[in-house]
Scaffold this active site. Structure first.
Site, mmCIF file in Angstrom:
data_model
loop_
_atom_site.group_PDB
_atom_site.id
_atom_site.type_symbol
_atom_site.label_atom_id
_atom_site.label_comp_id
_atom_site.label_asym_id
_atom_site.label_seq_id
_atom_site.Cartn_x
_atom_site.Cartn_y
_atom_site.Cartn_z
ATOM 1 C CE1 TYR A 78 -3.997 2.076 0.282
ATOM 2 C CE2 TYR A 78 -2.529 3.457 1.595
ATOM 3 C CZ TYR A 78 -3.704 3.296 0.879
ATOM 4 O OH TYR A 78 -4.582 4.344 0.747
ATOM 5 C CG PHE A 130 -6.792 17.612 -25.100
ATOM 6 C CD1 PHE A 130 -6.915 17.119 -26.389
ATOM 7 C CD2 PHE A 130 -7.061 16.765 -24.038
ATOM 8 C CE1 PHE A 130 -7.296 15.797 -26.615
ATOM 9 C CE2 PHE A 130 -7.437 15.447 -24.257
ATOM 10 C CZ PHE A 130 -7.550 14.965 -25.546
ATOM 11 C CB THR A 131 -11.702 17.370 -24.801
ATOM 12 O OG1 THR A 131 -10.793 16.282 -24.650
ATOM 13 C CG2 THR A 131 -12.057 17.554 -26.276
ATOM 14 C CG ASP A 221 -0.942 17.847 -22.089
ATOM 15 O OD1 ASP A 221 -0.291 16.781 -22.001
ATOM 16 O OD2 ASP A 221 -2.143 17.871 -22.419
ATOM 17 C CE LYS A 264 -3.191 10.089 -24.785
ATOM 18 N NZ LYS A 264 -4.081 10.099 -23.622
ATOM 19 N NE ARG A 388 -11.417 14.706 -30.725
ATOM 20 C CZ ARG A 388 -11.385 14.560 -29.398
ATOM 21 N NH1 ARG A 388 -10.244 14.566 -28.740
ATOM 22 N NH2 ARG A 388 -12.493 14.401 -28.717
ATOM 23 C CG PHE A 455 -16.075 14.196 -27.283
ATOM 24 C CD1 PHE A 455 -15.269 13.148 -26.890
ATOM 25 C CD2 PHE A 455 -15.932 15.415 -26.639
ATOM 26 C CE1 PHE A 455 -14.337 13.304 -25.890
ATOM 27 C CE2 PHE A 455 -15.000 15.593 -25.632
ATOM 28 C CZ PHE A 455 -14.202 14.530 -25.263
HETATM 29 C C1 P61 Z 1 -6.690 10.794 -26.922
HETATM 30 F F1 P61 Z 1 -11.452 11.907 -27.293
HETATM 31 N N1 P61 Z 1 -5.942 11.859 -24.954
HETATM 32 O O1 P61 Z 1 -5.993 11.623 -27.568
HETATM 33 P P1 P61 Z 1 -6.053 10.803 -20.125
HETATM 34 N N2 P61 Z 1 -3.616 15.668 -22.751
HETATM 35 C C2 P61 Z 1 -3.535 15.232 -24.014
HETATM 36 C C3 P61 Z 1 -4.238 14.093 -24.368
HETATM 37 O O2 P61 Z 1 -4.183 13.667 -25.622
HETATM 38 C C4 P61 Z 1 -5.023 13.395 -23.389
HETATM 39 C C5 P61 Z 1 -5.054 13.922 -22.078
HETATM 40 C C6 P61 Z 1 -4.338 15.046 -21.791
HETATM 41 C C7 P61 Z 1 -6.724 10.930 -25.470
HETATM 42 C C8 P61 Z 1 -7.798 10.202 -24.700
HETATM 43 C C9 P61 Z 1 -9.017 11.052 -24.842
HETATM 44 O O3 P61 Z 1 -11.512 14.145 -25.896
HETATM 45 C C10 P61 Z 1 -10.806 13.074 -25.453
HETATM 46 O O4 P61 Z 1 -4.976 9.866 -19.729
HETATM 47 C C11 P61 Z 1 -2.735 15.968 -25.005
HETATM 48 O O5 P61 Z 1 -6.878 10.337 -21.277
HETATM 49 O O6 P61 Z 1 -6.878 11.220 -18.973
HETATM 50 C C12 P61 Z 1 -5.791 12.266 -23.722
HETATM 51 O O7 P61 Z 1 -5.248 12.096 -20.623
HETATM 52 C C13 P61 Z 1 -5.861 13.265 -21.001
HETATM 53 C C14 P61 Z 1 -9.797 10.962 -25.950
HETATM 54 C C15 P61 Z 1 -9.201 12.116 -23.987
HETATM 55 C C16 P61 Z 1 -10.702 11.956 -26.242
HETATM 56 C C17 P61 Z 1 -10.118 13.113 -24.277
HETATM 57 O O8 P61 Z 1 -7.289 9.866 -27.444
#
Ligand code: P61
Length: 464
Positions: A78, A130-131, A221, A264, A388, A455
């Site tokens: 833990y 970013f979303t 980021d 990623k 997107r 979305f």
């Molecule tokens: C993706 F449709 N990305 O690209 P988490 N920053 C950045 C990202 O690309 C990102 C996050 C933070 C995704 C998953 C995803 O609208 C969407 O680990 C540059 O996913 O929490 C994530 O990181 C967030 C898909 C996220 C989406 C949001 O596919």
């Protein structure tokens, strides 16, 4: 004198396949039904109904044998897991940040940093939105302002660093709202929503200079930073002979802190990083993580996940690895070019972004051209992609109207080390087939809209 013809020398991935996962081929009839049941939203499809899954490169990567072996070394204590200490030392080594808090994924870190740095009524400036990042900034009470260069909003513009910040726009914002009201500059590299476009080191240094002048913090980021580092190496003068590891360190050195969705670059299936050089912010984050994520030495992750992240970090800085990754995206782009298909230029790091406005010019933006196109590609071949555009951009938080982004795109995203060139060929041919029949395609209407990040769960019906 006749010019000697240059011999073509192909490149290939620096790995071979050890384990395979069978995928299901389906009929068009099956896919028509599945897409309708999923409300014409590719996020709502069952993965077993998908043939080639190019929805995202997030958590969909193939781990190496070394990472899988590391999973067996998970220390699931833990508190004080040894995998945490190994990961912490690698965060210091590769990102150069002294303080680290593990997070279960990127948005957890976005939540925490937004809560720590933003006061209601503040502003955050960023190189396009970013979303999830923007949502957390808004939920904490900030207004997000996009200060990316104007070229980033034009799909056919071939600027080498479309992720750059417009320095003048940023300075104008600081003068307008006052430096104290700017919670921080939120810089992503490369910029996901702009088409995986990088910023240059020169631009980063100029942003840093301005931030220093006004005493504004800079947060990074760094989710796909290795792709940005690669583009700096191959496109920016003075960096051609530097290693990616050195470029990464230099990039991070200009920031006060950073967050990473480890799903990623680190080639794992889950994980996130929060890292900073501020002891004060670190103490606040370490305290908040126990409320929202878990103890500060696991942050919502299993020990084995942290081990896979630490090992993935060592693999992500390999030039051959990232060259093959970006090379595969380029290969897809070049195949699409042969068919005359419109997409965002230059080719970005993690995906090809189809220009749905140019692809389906007869569908107005409020009939969701990119949503429509993603559904049509799936129906044609079982290839899953992502909208997107207007759906992703959500609504204006004051007026409640749709935001109308200039970019209306479909992202064809390549998971790392997962698909072969033959999968890419099948994908390109499917997009070409849809392109040939594009005039017959009709738009969609939205029939269900959730409050946040619509979305993901929104539902649509075909217009007659
Ligand atoms: C993706 F449709 N990305 O690209 P988490 N920053 C950045 C990202 O690309 C990102 C996050 C933070 C995704 C998953 C995803 O609208 C969407 O680990 C540059 O996913 O929490 C994530 O990181 C967030 C898909 C996220 C989406 C949001 O596919």
């Amino acid at each position: 004198m006749a010019k000697k013809k240059e011999k073509k020398r192909s490149w290939a991935e620096p790995f071979k396949i050890k384990v395979v996962e069978p995928i299901k081929m389906t009929t068009r009839e099956h896919r028509e039904k599945a897409m309708k049941q999923a409300g014409y939203n590719t996020f709502l499809l069952k993965s077993e109904d998908v043939y080639i899954d190019l929805l995202t490169d997030s958590g969909t990567n193939a781990m190496s044998d070394r990472q899988w072996a590391g999973m067996m070394l998970g220390d699931e204590a833990y508190a004080g897991s040894k995998n945490f200490y190994y990961l912490e030392s690698n965060v210091k080594k590769y990102y150069g940040m002294p303080y680290f808090v593990p997070m279960h994924q990127g948005r957890a870190a976005e939540h925490i940093i937004s809560k720590i740095l933003i006061k209601p009524g503040d502003y955050v400036a960023g190189n396009m939105y970013f979303t999830t990042t923007k949502l957390h900034q808004e939920l904490a009470g900030a207004t997000f302002v996009d200060v990316i260069i104007k070229e980033a909003h034009k799909p056919s513009n071939t600027h080498k660093f479309k992720g750059n910040i417009d320095i003048q726009k940023l300075e104008d914002l600081i003068n307008k709202v006052g430096a104290k009201k700017l919670a921080y500059i939120s810089m992503a590299g490369p910029v996901n929503m702009a088409g995986g476009q990088p910023f240059s080191m020169e631009n980063l240094k100029a942003v840093r200079k301005l931030a220093k002048k006004y005493g504004v913090k800079m947060w990074f980021d760094a989710t796909r930073v290795m792709e940005n580092a690669y583009f700096i190496k191959v496109r920016e003068k003075g960096y051609e002979n530097k290693s990616l590891q050195v470029i990464l360190k230099e990039m991070c050195s200009y920031f006060d802190g950073l967050w990473v969705s480890a799903k990623k670059d680190l080639m794992v299936n889950i994980g996130g990083i929060f890292a900073t050089r501020s002891k004060k912010v670190f103490d606040a984050a370490r305290n908040m993580v126990v409320v929202y994520e878990g103890l500060h030495t696991y942050g919502g992750l299993a020990g084995r996940d942290m081990e896979a992240m630490a090992r993935g970090m060592e693999e992500m800085v390999s030039f051959d690895n990232i060259k093959a990754r970006v090379g595969q995206v380029e290969y897809l782009g070049n195949r699409l070019k042969e068919f005359g298909i419109p997409f965002v230029k230059p080719i970005g790091g993690h995906a090809i972004f189809l220009d749905a406005k140019a692809f389906l010019p007869h569908i107005p933006q409020d009939e969701f051209p990119a949503q429509t196109l993603a559904a049509e590609i799936y129906i044609d071949s079982g290839v899953r992609t992502m909208e997107r555009g207007i759906v992703s951009a959500g609504r204006n938080k004051k007026t409640g109207e749709h935001n109308y982004p200039k970019l209306e795109l479909v992202r064809i995203t390549l998971p790392r080390r997962v698909y072969t060139q033959a999968h890419i060929d099948v994908t390109a041919e499917s997009v070409a087939e849809v392109f040939e029949n594009r005039k017959k395609i009709k738009g969609l209407k939205m029939v269900y809209e959730p409050a946040y990040l619509r979305f993901f769960q929104g539902r649509f019906e075909r217009l007659k």
